[in-house]
Design a protein around this motif. Sequence first.
Motif, PDB file in Angstrom:
ATOM      1  N   SER A 193       0.822  -1.203   0.000  1.00  0.00           N
ATOM      2  CA  SER A 193       0.000   0.000   0.000  1.00  0.00           C
ATOM      3  C   SER A 193       0.859   1.257   0.000  1.00  0.00           C
ATOM      4  O   SER A 193       0.516   2.251  -0.632  1.00  0.00           O
ATOM      5  CB  SER A 193      -0.924   0.021   1.219  1.00  0.00           C
ATOM      6  N   LEU A 194       1.969   1.199   0.699  1.00  0.00           N
ATOM      7  CA  LEU A 194       2.878   2.343   0.747  1.00  0.00           C
ATOM      8  C   LEU A 194       3.496   2.605  -0.621  1.00  0.00           C
ATOM      9  O   LEU A 194       3.594   3.757  -1.056  1.00  0.00           O
ATOM     10  CB  LEU A 194       3.968   2.117   1.790  1.00  0.00           C
ATOM     11  N   LYS A 195       3.857   1.546  -1.342  1.00  0.00           N
ATOM     12  CA  LYS A 195       4.407   1.712  -2.691  1.00  0.00           C
ATOM     13  C   LYS A 195       3.362   2.304  -3.633  1.00  0.00           C
ATOM     14  O   LYS A 195       3.683   3.174  -4.445  1.00  0.00           O
ATOM     15  CB  LYS A 195       4.908   0.375  -3.231  1.00  0.00           C
ATOM     16  N   LEU A 196       2.134   1.843  -3.532  1.00  0.00           N
ATOM     17  CA  LEU A 196       1.055   2.381  -4.360  1.00  0.00           C
ATOM     18  C   LEU A 196       0.813   3.852  -4.032  1.00  0.00           C
ATOM     19  O   LEU A 196       0.658   4.680  -4.929  1.00  0.00           O
ATOM     20  CB  LEU A 196      -0.237   1.577  -4.166  1.00  0.00           C
ATOM     21  N   ALA A 197       0.825   4.192  -2.759  1.00  0.00           N
ATOM     22  CA  ALA A 197       0.627   5.585  -2.347  1.00  0.00           C
ATOM     23  C   ALA A 197       1.746   6.469  -2.883  1.00  0.00           C
ATOM     24  O   ALA A 197       1.492   7.585  -3.345  1.00  0.00           O
ATOM     25  CB  ALA A 197       0.558   5.681  -0.820  1.00  0.00           C
ATOM     26  N   ARG A 198       2.971   5.982  -2.859  1.00  0.00           N
ATOM     27  CA  ARG A 198       4.099   6.760  -3.390  1.00  0.00           C
ATOM     28  C   ARG A 198       3.950   6.994  -4.894  1.00  0.00           C
ATOM     29  O   ARG A 198       4.223   8.084  -5.386  1.00  0.00           O
ATOM     30  CB  ARG A 198       5.418   6.058  -3.095  1.00  0.00           C
ATOM     31  N   CYS A 199       3.525   5.955  -5.615  1.00  0.00           N
ATOM     32  CA  CYS A 199       3.309   6.111  -7.065  1.00  0.00           C
ATOM     33  C   CYS A 199       2.226   7.145  -7.333  1.00  0.00           C
ATOM     34  O   CYS A 199       2.371   7.988  -8.217  1.00  0.00           O
ATOM     35  CB  CYS A 199       2.930   4.779  -7.693  1.00  0.00           C
ATOM     36  N   LEU A 200       1.163   7.080  -6.560  1.00  0.00           N
ATOM     37  CA  LEU A 200       0.079   8.047  -6.743  1.00  0.00           C
ATOM     38  C   LEU A 200       0.528   9.455  -6.398  1.00  0.00           C
ATOM     39  O   LEU A 200       0.117  10.417  -7.050  1.00  0.00           O
ATOM     40  CB  LEU A 200      -1.145   7.650  -5.917  1.00  0.00           C
ATOM     41  N   LEU A 201       1.376   9.577  -5.385  1.00  0.00           N
ATOM     42  CA  LEU A 201       1.871  10.899  -5.001  1.00  0.00           C
ATOM     43  C   LEU A 201       2.742  11.516  -6.090  1.00  0.00           C
ATOM     44  O   LEU A 201       2.862  12.732  -6.168  1.00  0.00           O
ATOM     45  CB  LEU A 201       2.661  10.817  -3.688  1.00  0.00           C
ATOM     46  N   VAL A 202       3.347  10.705  -6.940  1.00  0.00           N
ATOM     47  CA  VAL A 202       4.115  11.226  -8.072  1.00  0.00           C
ATOM     48  C   VAL A 202       3.179  11.522  -9.246  1.00  0.00           C
ATOM     49  O   VAL A 202       3.340  12.533  -9.937  1.00  0.00           O
ATOM     50  CB  VAL A 202       5.222  10.240  -8.503  1.00  0.00           C
ATOM     51  N   LEU A 203       2.203  10.658  -9.463  1.00  0.00           N
ATOM     52  CA  LEU A 203       1.317  10.811 -10.622  1.00  0.00           C
ATOM     53  C   LEU A 203       0.318  11.955 -10.476  1.00  0.00           C
ATOM     54  O   LEU A 203      -0.058  12.568 -11.475  1.00  0.00           O
ATOM     55  CB  LEU A 203       0.583   9.498 -10.895  1.00  0.00           C
ATOM     56  N   VAL A 204      -0.112  12.246  -9.262  1.00  0.00           N
ATOM     57  CA  VAL A 204      -1.084  13.329  -9.062  1.00  0.00           C
ATOM     58  C   VAL A 204      -0.528  14.682  -9.518  1.00  0.00           C
ATOM     59  O   VAL A 204      -1.213  15.411 -10.236  1.00  0.00           O
ATOM     60  CB  VAL A 204      -1.594  13.366  -7.603  1.00  0.00           C
ATOM     61  N   PRO A 205       0.699  15.057  -9.157  1.00  0.00           N
ATOM     62  CA  PRO A 205       1.222  16.336  -9.673  1.00  0.00           C
ATOM     63  C   PRO A 205       1.354  16.369 -11.194  1.00  0.00           C
ATOM     64  O   PRO A 205       1.110  17.404 -11.814  1.00  0.00           O
ATOM     65  CB  PRO A 205       2.593  16.464  -8.999  1.00  0.00           C
ATOM     66  N   VAL A 206       1.717  15.251 -11.798  1.00  0.00           N
ATOM     67  CA  VAL A 206       1.825  15.204 -13.260  1.00  0.00           C
ATOM     68  C   VAL A 206       0.452  15.418 -13.889  1.00  0.00           C
ATOM     69  O   VAL A 206       0.297  16.218 -14.823  1.00  0.00           O
ATOM     70  CB  VAL A 206       2.442  13.869 -13.725  1.00  0.00           C
ATOM     71  N   ALA A 207      -0.551  14.719 -13.371  1.00  0.00           N
ATOM     72  CA  ALA A 207      -1.914  14.870 -13.902  1.00  0.00           C
ATOM     73  C   ALA A 207      -2.453  16.271 -13.635  1.00  0.00           C
ATOM     74  O   ALA A 207      -3.127  16.862 -14.496  1.00  0.00           O
ATOM     75  CB  ALA A 207      -2.831  13.820 -13.279  1.00  0.00           C
ATOM     76  N   ALA A 208      -2.157  16.821 -12.472  1.00  0.00           N
ATOM     77  CA  ALA A 208      -2.617  18.176 -12.151  1.00  0.00           C
ATOM     78  C   ALA A 208      -1.960  19.204 -13.064  1.00  0.00           C
ATOM     79  O   ALA A 208      -2.607  20.155 -13.517  1.00  0.00           O
ATOM     80  CB  ALA A 208      -2.331  18.497 -10.680  1.00  0.00           C
TER      81      ALA A 208
END
Length: 134
Positions: free
Chosen positions: A5-20
Amino acid sequence: MPQRSLKLARCLLVLVPVAAWAAWLGWDQHRDVHPDGSVTGPYEAWQVIGLVVTLLAPVYWAASRRHVADAVLATTAGLTAAAFYDWSDDASGLFLVGVGMVMTASLMATFALSVLIASVTRPGRRSEPGPTGA
């Protein structure tokens, strides 16, 4: 938090700024030419403000769970990568100066904000039975 879950959260934390970045800034490539010949843009203030406000949610989420390094590094990495990709078609090479400024500013701002959030939010605790077992 489990490791997966921590790895998934880290990936999402990188992808959210890119998508934003793509949602708020990536579509606007038009520069405004004023009557006096000056050029501004391509971004308007409301677009940058929208990007910053959008990124508050994932930074708060991570920092309030004491993942300050993840909040800072992932947000900075995502914004830096997005800026690099968006601006890399500049033939002058000066886009690297702008990318460096985005990286530095996002690193400093997310660090300060994450430390503040982590210091004012209480760590998440699971409800445990009291001393009487109730």
